[in-house]
Scaffold this active site. Sequence first.
Site, PDB file in Angstrom:
ATOM      1  N   CYS A 112       0.809  -1.222   0.000  1.00  0.00           N
ATOM      2  CA  CYS A 112       0.000   0.000   0.000  1.00  0.00           C
ATOM      3  C   CYS A 112       0.842   1.273   0.000  1.00  0.00           C
ATOM      4  CB  CYS A 112      -0.960   0.004   1.186  1.00  0.00           C
ATOM      5  SG  CYS A 112      -2.097  -1.407   1.229  1.00  0.00           S
ATOM      6  N   HIS A 238      -3.370   7.311   3.038  1.00  0.00           N
ATOM      7  CA  HIS A 238      -3.796   6.020   2.498  1.00  0.00           C
ATOM      8  C   HIS A 238      -5.149   5.666   3.107  1.00  0.00           C
ATOM      9  CE1 HIS A 238      -4.080   1.887   1.452  1.00  0.00           C
ATOM     10  NE2 HIS A 238      -3.689   1.418   2.628  1.00  0.00           N
ATOM     11  N   ASN A 268     -10.100  -0.136   0.735  1.00  0.00           N
ATOM     12  CA  ASN A 268      -8.643  -0.082   0.667  1.00  0.00           C
ATOM     13  C   ASN A 268      -8.204  -0.632  -0.685  1.00  0.00           C
ATOM     14  OD1 ASN A 268      -5.885  -0.500   0.861  1.00  0.00           O
ATOM     15  ND2 ASN A 268      -5.952  -1.347   2.930  1.00  0.00           N
TER      16      ASN A 268
END
Length: 313
Positions: A112, A238, A268
């Site tokens: 990520c 994020h 996500n």
Amino acid sequence: MNVGIKGFGAYAPEKIIDNAYFEQFLDTSDEWISKMTGIKERHWADDDQDTSDLAYEASVKAIADAGIQPEDIDMIIVATATGDMPFPTVANMLQERLGTGKVASMDQLAACSGFMYSMITAKQYVQSGDYHNILVVGADKLSKITDLTDRSTAVLFGDGAGAVIIGEVSEGRGIISYEMGSDGTGGKHLYLDKDTGKLKMNGREVFKFAVRIMGDASTRVVEKANLTSDDIDLFIPHQANIRIMESARERLGISKDKMSVSVNKYGNTSAASIPLSIDQELKNGKLKDDDTIVLVGFGGGLTWGAMTIKWGK
């Protein structure tokens, strides 16, 4: 030389999966998912749509936005943890599909954090003077590595892509400060199981790491830029979990109205998370030329990356 974002594009698959979908086979509810994660829905790619397809759609938009042609690109860096296959890489596939010429192309894996890692890497190449238009893509199809029997992770992930052209920008604009790092001792808390091919996560440990590192890394890049939290117009973390994001925002000292939230729409999306948020804020007018923004991500590894940018070409 001022190095920054010359062009931008993002793409999310058409298929939308709401929380009610998971109620059919997991002991969960829309209310619980929304409260604990902030997620209401996520986009999933079709079976015949892979990471390279998502990356291509975002790349075409970024190239057009930069006002350049594919042959003007002199390097391609793709941040992904879910390449179509180990090799050729997604970047290799884009090089052929976009028709850029035989330029350097590589995938970069930092989960990520990948988009941050790749943007920082691209900046160094442009700063060297040897490269002028680097296509950086963050793209992931997390739906293909999600364990739908795992109540703790099944509801979290979505698919998507974002792309930027990194190159020289106007005086006073571009990337101001940055940092990236890793802590391999935490690798066991977030990983791809080699036997099942599915993502595994120790949510409690990842939560503790994420809250600390996103807040602290953001604070450090703001200080490195000789700025304060009052100078920040927009905070784009994020989009992993609304509780992590809120904690990081508070740690940085940013007001709630200055934080971008798209986790409710996309879940996500790993390396695509930050660019999908940028896309949202550009479309709603919240991100404007000459705004000072902070981007920060964390991911498997464990890894992290952060930067401050003065937005604009």
